[in-house]
Design a protein around this motif. Structure first.
Motif, short mmCIF file in Angstrom:
data_model
loop_
_atom_site.label_atom_id
_atom_site.label_comp_id
_atom_site.label_asym_id
_atom_site.label_seq_id
_atom_site.Cartn_x
_atom_site.Cartn_y
_atom_site.Cartn_z
N VAL A 62 -4.19 8.54 -5.89
CA VAL A 62 -4.45 7.09 -5.87
C VAL A 62 -4.04 6.54 -4.51
CG1 VAL A 62 -3.81 4.89 -6.93
CG2 VAL A 62 -4.02 6.93 -8.33
N GLY A 64 -3.99 2.78 -2.08
CA GLY A 64 -4.20 1.33 -2.01
C GLY A 64 -5.05 1.07 -0.77
N ASN A 65 -4.38 0.64 0.31
CA ASN A 65 -5.10 0.43 1.58
C ASN A 65 -4.93 1.61 2.53
OD1 ASN A 65 -6.15 -2.01 0.95
ND2 ASN A 65 -4.70 -3.24 2.12
N GLY A 66 -4.17 2.63 2.14
CA GLY A 66 -3.99 3.80 3.02
C GLY A 66 -3.18 3.49 4.27
N THR A 67 -2.21 2.57 4.16
CA THR A 67 -1.44 2.19 5.35
C THR A 67 -0.05 2.82 5.42
OG1 THR A 67 -0.48 0.20 4.32
CG2 THR A 67 -2.61 -0.07 5.45
N ASN A 68 0.25 3.68 4.44
CA ASN A 68 1.56 4.34 4.49
C ASN A 68 1.42 5.84 4.31
OD1 ASN A 68 4.37 3.78 4.85
ND2 ASN A 68 4.70 4.49 2.77
N SER A 129 -1.81 -2.94 0.11
CA SER A 129 -2.33 -3.63 -1.08
C SER A 129 -1.15 -3.99 -1.97
CB SER A 129 -3.27 -2.69 -1.85
OG SER A 129 -2.51 -1.60 -2.36
N ALA A 133 2.29 -1.83 -2.28
CA ALA A 133 3.55 -2.50 -1.92
C ALA A 133 4.56 -2.39 -3.06
CB ALA A 133 3.28 -3.96 -1.60
N TYR A 135 4.52 0.00 -5.42
CA TYR A 135 4.84 1.43 -5.54
C TYR A 135 5.91 1.83 -4.53
CZ TYR A 135 3.83 6.50 -5.58
OH TYR A 135 3.90 7.87 -5.67
N GLY A 139 9.12 -3.78 2.16
CA GLY A 139 9.99 -4.88 2.54
C GLY A 139 10.06 -5.04 4.05
N VAL A 185 -0.97 1.39 -10.77
CA VAL A 185 -0.70 -0.04 -10.89
C VAL A 185 -2.03 -0.78 -11.01
CG1 VAL A 185 0.29 -2.09 -9.76
CG2 VAL A 185 1.38 0.16 -9.47
N ARG A 211 6.80 -9.37 14.97
CA ARG A 211 6.16 -8.08 14.74
C ARG A 211 5.26 -7.69 15.92
NH1 ARG A 211 5.33 -5.26 9.88
NH2 ARG A 211 6.39 -6.52 8.36
P1 FAD Z 1 -1.09 3.42 0.43
O1 FAD Z 1 -0.68 3.78 1.80
O2 FAD Z 1 -2.54 3.46 0.11
O3 FAD Z 1 -0.32 4.32 -0.61
C1 FAD Z 1 1.09 4.46 -0.51
C2 FAD Z 1 1.57 5.09 -1.82
O4 FAD Z 1 1.39 4.15 -2.86
C3 FAD Z 1 0.78 6.34 -2.22
O5 FAD Z 1 1.66 7.28 -2.79
C4 FAD Z 1 -0.18 5.84 -3.28
O6 FAD Z 1 -0.47 6.84 -4.23
C5 FAD Z 1 0.61 4.72 -3.90
N1 FAD Z 1 -0.25 3.65 -4.43
C6 FAD Z 1 -1.00 2.78 -3.72
N2 FAD Z 1 -1.63 1.93 -4.56
C7 FAD Z 1 -1.28 2.30 -5.82
C8 FAD Z 1 -1.60 1.82 -7.11
N3 FAD Z 1 -2.40 0.78 -7.30
N4 FAD Z 1 -1.05 2.44 -8.17
C9 FAD Z 1 -0.23 3.50 -8.01
N5 FAD Z 1 0.11 4.00 -6.80
C10 FAD Z 1 -0.40 3.40 -5.73
N6 FAD Z 1 5.91 -1.13 5.01
C11 FAD Z 1 7.03 -1.85 4.74
O7 FAD Z 1 7.65 -1.64 3.70
N7 FAD Z 1 7.45 -2.82 5.59
C12 FAD Z 1 6.82 -3.13 6.75
O8 FAD Z 1 7.23 -4.02 7.48
C13 FAD Z 1 5.62 -2.38 7.07
N8 FAD Z 1 4.94 -2.62 8.20
C14 FAD Z 1 3.81 -1.90 8.47
C15 FAD Z 1 3.12 -2.15 9.66
C16 FAD Z 1 1.98 -1.44 9.97
C17 FAD Z 1 1.24 -1.72 11.25
C18 FAD Z 1 1.50 -0.44 9.08
C19 FAD Z 1 0.25 0.34 9.39
C20 FAD Z 1 2.19 -0.17 7.91
C21 FAD Z 1 3.36 -0.89 7.59
N9 FAD Z 1 4.07 -0.64 6.42
C22 FAD Z 1 5.20 -1.37 6.14
C23 FAD Z 1 3.66 0.45 5.50
C24 FAD Z 1 2.69 0.03 4.40
O9 FAD Z 1 1.89 -1.07 4.79
C25 FAD Z 1 3.41 -0.30 3.10
O10 FAD Z 1 4.18 0.79 2.64
C26 FAD Z 1 2.43 -0.72 2.01
O11 FAD Z 1 3.15 -1.20 0.91
C27 FAD Z 1 1.54 0.43 1.56
O12 FAD Z 1 0.50 -0.11 0.77
P2 FAD Z 1 -0.92 0.60 0.67
O13 FAD Z 1 -1.72 -0.15 -0.31
O14 FAD Z 1 -1.50 0.78 2.01
O15 FAD Z 1 -0.49 2.00 0.07
#
Ligand code: FAD
Length: 301
Positions: A62, A64-68, A129, A133, A135, A139, A185, A211
């Motif tokens: 799974v 979300g936005n693929g940002t972590n 997403s 966030a 999951y 913060g 989620v 930032r």
């Molecule tokens: P993804 O990267 O897509 O997935 C992360 C994990 O969550 C994976 O294991 C995935 O399986 C799981 N997941 C995602 N969606 C779901 C769902 N719906 N149900 C179950 N599991 C799910 N993070 C911070 O905490 N603080 C910051 O200040 C911060 N700054 C950032 C700045 C930049 C420029 C970038 C690129 C990233 C930053 N991040 C930061 C990291 C990231 O944005 C966060 O961790 C964010 O919460 C990840 O969300 P995502 O939807 O991209 O998750």
């Protein structure tokens, strides 16, 4: 395990992509192909994909936005269900806001601010997403998701929907009970407080300016590469070890902020993994501190 794509297509209404490069779906812009990537059209699709994966014994990843995440160069076997930008529900009940898990955290924060609700300022620049966030318990600055989450609707691997309250989430530093649970989620209810719209939006602007001045937002990355060691900052330790600019192939410790590994354009996942390993070894040798990745590493080794 081969995937019966025709059977899956019959069960799912959303968009279907075969052998889809994950580089197109991650903020790092890195990653080999997913066998099947599905952009669901709604919660029904999530249930259908969960059921299909369970009955056929197919691995489900799974996103979300693929940002972590860092997706390895061989890509991801099985199905990737990408929820970012789908599941966009929004409802307001006084200070409580309900968001679908695909809702952008940045947009959600702005929306809360415009409604004169305080508590989400910290999230104004986090590109994930809502589901990701929660999951990750994302913060920044003075806040994290644990402080504002009231309820989380999840679907377990058997397709059952459960509602978890804040206490059941076991929030910790970048940790929740959801991690490695297979639960998806679906929706999140946030409990915010009344505030001054102007002050809330000004605080968000301030955080975003801070930032932009410190972080390499102009380069592809997955945010902070390493978790904060207790009482320390990963970026400071890495900088003190002379590692700013440390490069393998197209991956580099950012010259702007040593806590970020950035993709200089042509980085492979292997390049990033080597930078991570090089940084870990040097920081351990010079500072005696083991750095653990915050970025989640996915895909076939
Ligand atoms: P993804 O990267 O897509 O997935 C992360 C994990 O969550 C994976 O294991 C995935 O399986 C799981 N997941 C995602 N969606 C779901 C769902 N719906 N149900 C179950 N599991 C799910 N993070 C911070 O905490 N603080 C910051 O200040 C911060 N700054 C950032 C700045 C930049 C420029 C970038 C690129 C990233 C930053 N991040 C930061 C990291 C990231 O944005 C966060 O961790 C964010 O919460 C990840 O969300 P995502 O939807 O991209 O998750």
């Amino acid at each position: 395990m081969t995937i019966n794509v025709d059977k899956l297509r019959q069960a799912v209404q959303g968009e279907f992509l075969l052998n889809e490069p994950m580089a197109k779906h991650t903020s790092f812009q890195i990653g080999g192909p997913a066998d099947v990537l599905i952009l669901p059209s709604g919660e029904k699709d999530v249930a259908a994909v969960q059921a299909f994966a369970r009955s056929e014994g197919i691995r489900l990843t799974v996103l979300g936005n693929g940002t972590n995440v860092l997706v390895r160069d061989k890509g991801i076997r099985g199905i990737v269900l990408k929820l970012g930008n789908s599941l966009q529900d929004f409802q307001q009940e006084e200070e409580n806001l309900l968001f679908g898990s695909g809702y952008s955290l940045i947009k959600a924060a702005k929306r809360a601010g415009e409604l004169g609700l305080t508590g989400m300022e910290f999230a104004a620049g986090i590109p994930g997403s809502m589901g990701g966030a929660v999951y990750m318990n994302a913060g920044a600055y003075d806040g994290e998701m644990s402080k504002i989450v009231a309820k989380v609707w999840v679907m377990d691997t058997c397709g059952q929907v459960q509602v978890l309250n804040r206490d059941q989430m076991e929030f910790g530093y970048r940790h929740t009970v959801l991690q490695n649970s297979g639960k998806v989620v679906l929706r999140v209810q946030l409990e915010l407080a009344r505030g001054e719209q102007e002050a809330i939006l000004a605080k968000m602007d301030d955080f975003n300016q801070r930032r932009a001045s410190k972080q390499p937002l102009e380069m592809p990355s997955a945010g902070s590469t390493f978790k904060r060691p207790p009482g320390l900052f990963a970026g400071t330790l890495i900088d003190q070890c002379g590692l700013k600019g440390y490069t393998v192939g197209g991956a580099q410790v950012s010259l702007k902020h040593a806590g970020f590994v950035v993709n200089n354009g042509q980085a492979t996942a292997e390049d990033v993994l080597q930078v991570i390993a090089g940084v870990q070894a040097r920081v351990l040798a010079l500072k005696g501190v083991h750095l653990y990745p915050e970025v989640l590493i996915l895909g076939e080794e």
